[in-house]
Design a protein around this motif. Sequence first.
Motif, short mmCIF file in Angstrom:
data_model
loop_
_atom_site.label_atom_id
_atom_site.label_comp_id
_atom_site.label_asym_id
_atom_site.label_seq_id
_atom_site.Cartn_x
_atom_site.Cartn_y
_atom_site.Cartn_z
N VAL A 190 -36.73 3.37 2.67
CA VAL A 190 -36.56 3.57 4.18
C VAL A 190 -37.99 3.30 4.91
O VAL A 190 -38.79 3.56 4.52
N TRP B 256 -32.50 2.23 5.78
CA TRP B 256 -32.62 1.56 4.33
C TRP B 256 -33.18 0.00 4.54
O TRP B 256 -32.74 -0.69 5.54
N GLN B 257 -34.15 -0.23 3.46
CA GLN B 257 -34.50 -1.78 3.60
C GLN B 257 -34.39 -2.32 2.12
O GLN B 257 -34.56 -1.88 1.05
N ASN B 258 -34.34 -3.53 2.34
CA ASN B 258 -34.51 -4.22 1.03
C ASN B 258 -35.37 -5.75 1.15
O ASN B 258 -35.28 -5.88 2.40
N ASN C 207 -29.47 -2.03 -3.10
CA ASN C 207 -30.08 -2.02 -1.77
C ASN C 207 -30.50 -0.85 -1.18
O ASN C 207 -31.24 -0.98 -0.03
N CYS C 208 -30.30 0.38 -1.81
CA CYS C 208 -31.05 1.42 -0.76
C CYS C 208 -32.28 1.72 -1.76
O CYS C 208 -32.21 2.64 -2.73
N PRO D 255 -35.33 9.56 0.22
CA PRO D 255 -35.84 8.58 0.12
C PRO D 255 -37.42 8.31 0.16
O PRO D 255 -37.89 9.12 0.92
N ASN E 195 -29.92 14.79 4.50
CA ASN E 195 -30.54 13.59 5.22
C ASN E 195 -31.88 13.91 6.13
O ASN E 195 -31.89 13.05 6.86
N THR F 1 -25.94 1.89 2.74
CA THR F 1 -27.09 1.08 3.35
C THR F 1 -27.16 1.23 4.85
O THR F 1 -28.06 0.88 5.42
N THR G 138 -25.89 8.71 0.55
CA THR G 138 -26.56 7.41 0.54
C THR G 138 -25.59 6.27 0.96
O THR G 138 -24.50 6.06 0.23
N ILE H 114 -25.46 0.24 -3.68
CA ILE H 114 -26.55 1.45 -3.31
C ILE H 114 -27.57 1.12 -4.52
O ILE H 114 -28.89 1.19 -3.77
#
Length: 369
Positions: free
Chosen positions: A352, A363-365, A348-349, A130, A120, A263, A261, A345
């Motif tokens: 970032v 994480w963003q959506n 929604n992942c 990401p 990570n 959210t 991973t 995931i």
Amino acid sequence: MSDIPSMKAITEVVPKHCFARKTSTSLAYLLQTVAIQAVIVAIGLAIPFTQAMIPVWILYAFISGTTAMGFWVIAHECGHGAFSDNRTLQTVIGYLLHSFLLVPYFSWQRTHSIHHRFTNHITDGETHVPIVVDGNGISEKVGGENELALSTALGKTIYGLMQLLLHLGFGWPAYLLTGSTGGPKYGTSNHFWPREPFSTKLWPSNWVKKVWISDLGIALVLVGLFISGLKYGITPLIAMYLGPLLVVNCWLVIYTWLHHTDTDVPHLSNSDFSFMRGAFLSIDRPYGKVLNFLHHQIGSSHVIHHIFPTIPHYHAREATIAIKKAFPKAYLFNPVPIHKALWNIACNCIAVEAEKNDGRYIWQNSYIN
């Protein structure tokens, strides 16, 4: 960071026998997987290779690939030194198993060790790193804002289905061939060719020879498959080997994707990263008794595996219980069923974004409700 225990603290709570590797026990689990696969193959050989039986062959591929994933996990243990104290035996078994599954053993061993060292890490991570909103292209992968726009345009369902197809269908070969989802530090890498035009950053001089040795194992298996195809025909080869292999690859992606991973699980910059914090950002999940049996607990004991990768799988559950009790604030477990977690995931992942005045990437959506 204050929630993360030290290596010394973890060593004190994990029972000492959990660190012991017994060659006879490891071999017994290998023979268990061999026996299960032999039964599945025997069943497969009794199925006619006809067009009418295509639905049955699809089911066979799913079952056979699921059981064969046990070989991948054992080879994975060999790569970490968790199979045996006999290093020669361990290397031979890992090399043979992974080569048969078309995995370049030593090449993967090298990149997987980096994945463990920098779990990570937004820059140095080696799998499922990401893309970043307004990424700088140096320490961050670019394109996050474009990916958010694409997800909005496609909508949640279509975008999620697209991500499942890309990850499960093409993710593993894309990673081996181009280093896809690796961090920006290493560039475009290739597990089979440690020289230009691909990046050489992953392959110090002592590893180049090992990459070629890995290629030799793959080449021999491919020759064997080619000869088998000439002798028995392409249809049996697809039904008995290629179909199950694709399922093995899907399981591999599912495990690596789901266990690094979620959210609410961040990635970290260099200023906020430590080995222990990265390891504790791994996530254990509930795969159930059957999959845990077939896949040697790899999904339900992933956190302890990242802390102590040389602990054999048959001690991993006991060690997991120990760290869960001792460090409840640090240990991550998501009880959501696997299929729901995978869909969450995938949808929604997306990308970032760096938190202001912090070293975390969240994480963003951007779906329109």
